[in-house]
Design a protein around this motif. Structure first.
Motif, PDB file in Angstrom:
ATOM      1  N   ASN A   2       0.758  -1.098  -0.069  1.00  0.00           N
ATOM      2  CA  ASN A   2       0.123   0.054  -0.162  1.00  0.00           C
ATOM      3  C   ASN A   2       0.955   1.279  -0.022  1.00  0.00           C
ATOM      4  OD1 ASN A   2       0.905   0.363   2.625  1.00  0.00           O
ATOM      5  ND2 ASN A   2      -0.773  -0.797   3.371  1.00  0.00           N
ATOM      6  N   MET A   3      -0.006   2.394  -0.175  1.00  0.00           N
ATOM      7  CA  MET A   3       1.047   3.607  -0.116  1.00  0.00           C
ATOM      8  C   MET A   3       1.824   3.751   1.123  1.00  0.00           C
ATOM      9  SD  MET A   3       0.753   5.754  -2.945  1.00  0.00           S
ATOM     10  CE  MET A   3       0.834   7.070  -2.531  1.00  0.00           C
ATOM     11  N   ARG A  40      -0.271   7.029  -7.095  1.00  0.00           N
ATOM     12  CA  ARG A  40      -0.012   5.541  -6.744  1.00  0.00           C
ATOM     13  C   ARG A  40       1.047   5.300  -7.491  1.00  0.00           C
ATOM     14  NH1 ARG A  40      -0.911   1.485  -3.031  1.00  0.00           N
ATOM     15  NH2 ARG A  40      -0.364  -0.596  -3.906  1.00  0.00           N
ATOM     16  N   ILE A 214      -8.171   7.813  -3.425  1.00  0.00           N
ATOM     17  CA  ILE A 214      -7.115   6.806  -3.151  1.00  0.00           C
ATOM     18  C   ILE A 214      -7.634   5.496  -3.929  1.00  0.00           C
ATOM     19  CG2 ILE A 214      -5.768   5.624  -1.450  1.00  0.00           C
ATOM     20  CD1 ILE A 214      -5.774   8.166  -0.032  1.00  0.00           C
ATOM     21  N   GLU A 217      -7.620   5.600  -7.306  1.00  0.00           N
ATOM     22  CA  GLU A 217      -6.188   5.399  -7.653  1.00  0.00           C
ATOM     23  C   GLU A 217      -5.533   3.878  -7.694  1.00  0.00           C
ATOM     24  OE1 GLU A 217      -2.531   6.813  -9.187  1.00  0.00           O
ATOM     25  OE2 GLU A 217      -4.226   8.381  -8.617  1.00  0.00           O
ATOM     26  N   THR A 218      -6.065   3.433  -6.837  1.00  0.00           N
ATOM     27  CA  THR A 218      -5.612   1.911  -6.417  1.00  0.00           C
ATOM     28  C   THR A 218      -6.287   1.136  -7.750  1.00  0.00           C
ATOM     29  OG1 THR A 218      -5.660   2.272  -4.279  1.00  0.00           O
ATOM     30  CG2 THR A 218      -5.722   0.017  -5.077  1.00  0.00           C
ATOM     31  N   SER A 221      -3.949   1.697 -10.651  1.00  0.00           N
ATOM     32  CA  SER A 221      -2.655   1.264 -10.883  1.00  0.00           C
ATOM     33  C   SER A 221      -2.628  -0.369 -10.995  1.00  0.00           C
ATOM     34  CB  SER A 221      -2.199   1.308  -9.313  1.00  0.00           C
ATOM     35  OG  SER A 221      -1.885   2.710  -8.989  1.00  0.00           O
TER      36      SER A 221
END
Length: 223
Positions: A2-3, A40, A214, A217-218, A221
Motif C-alpha cells: 500500500n502507499m 500511486r 485513493i 487510484e488503486t 494502478s
C-alpha cells in the motif's frame, strides 16, 4: 504494497544513497511528481527507480551511469509510461482540491473567532462570501505558478522560484484586500459555533474526497 509501505520503503532505501546520487534522485522525485497525474503509480515508479539506483550504487556506479547524463529525458520516458487519470478520478481530485482550498481560506476566520473569545475585536458578527469566491480562482493561479516554478527550477532556471514566491505574495495581499473591500457584501451570520461547524464540514468533505480518490487510484494502478 500500500502507499504507506511504498513511502516507508522509499525512505529506507533513500537513506543508503551517497550525497551525489541522493541529489540526483531528489531532482527526479520533484520533476516526476509535479508532472504526473497518477499518484500511486508515480510512487511505485519512483520506488523502482530508487531500487535500480541503490543496486547500481552497491556496484560502484553513479546515477549518470545508470540513468544516463540527461536525467530529465529519463524522467520524461518514465512519465510517458505512467497510467493516466480516469474522468472519475479527475472529478474526485477536483472536488478534493477545491474543498481543501476553501477549508484553508476559512480557517483564519475560525482562528479569529477563537481569539475573539479573549479579544472581542477579532470576532465578527457577519462575514462576506464574496472574498472567498474572488480568491478561489486566484488561489488556483497561485498553486499553478508555484508548482510551475518548482518544476522548472529542477532542470532549468532558478529564476522560476522568484516568480512562484512573487505570485504567492501578490495573491495573499489580494485576498486580504478583497476581504476588507467587500466585507459588507453578500454577508452571512458568523460566530464561533458556525465557524467551527463550517471548518469541520469542509475538513470532513475533503477527507472523504481524498479517501475515495485513493480508492480510484488503486484501481488504475492494478488495472
Amino acid at each position: 504494497m500500500n502507499m504507506k509501505d511504498i513511502i516507508k520503503r522509499n525512505r529506507e532505501l533513500q537513506a543508503s544513497l551517497n550525497t551525489h546520487n541522493e541529489k540526483v534522485y531528489e531532482n527526479m522525485v520533484v520533476y516526476i511528481r509535479l508532472n504526473s497525474l497518477s499518484e500511486r503509480a508515480t510512487e511505485e515508479a519512483l520506488l523502482e527507480i530508487l531500487e535500480h539506483l541503490v543496486i547500481g550504487q552497491q556496484n560502484g556506479k553513479m546515477a549518470e551511469e545508470i540513468f544516463g547524463s540527461d536525467s530529465k529525458a529519463y524522467c520524461d520516458d518514465v512519465l510517458v509510461n505512467l497510467p493516466k487519470e480516469t474522468k472519475a478520478l479527475q472529478f474526485m481530485n477536483m472536488l478534493y482540491f477545491n474543498t481543501l482550498i476553501f477549508m484553508w481560506m476559512f480557517i483564519p476566520k475560525t482562528i479569529g473567532e477563537i481569539i475573539g473569545l479573549f479579544y472581542p475585536a477579532f470576532s465578527e458578527d457577519r462575514i462576506s462570501l464574496l472574498p472567498f469566491l474572488i480568491s478561489w480562482p486566484f488561489t488556483w493561479i497561485i498553486i499553478w505558478a508555484v508548482l510551475k516554478a518548482i518544476k522548472n527550477s529542477v532542470y532549468g532556471s532558478k529564476g522560476w522560484i522568484a516568480l512562484g514566491v512573487s505570485t504567492f505574495v501578490i495573491g495573499t495581499i489580494l485576498y486580504v484586500l478583497t476581504d476588507q473591500i467587500f466585507k459588507d457584501i453578500w454577508t452571512i451570520p458568523m460566530n464561533l459555533l458556525i465557524s467551527i461547524s463550517i471548518t469541520c464540514l469542509l475538513f470532513t468533505l475533503q477527507y472523504a474526497f481524498k479517501k475515495y480518490s485513493i480508492h480510484l487510484e488503486t484501481k488504475i494502478s492494478y488495472s
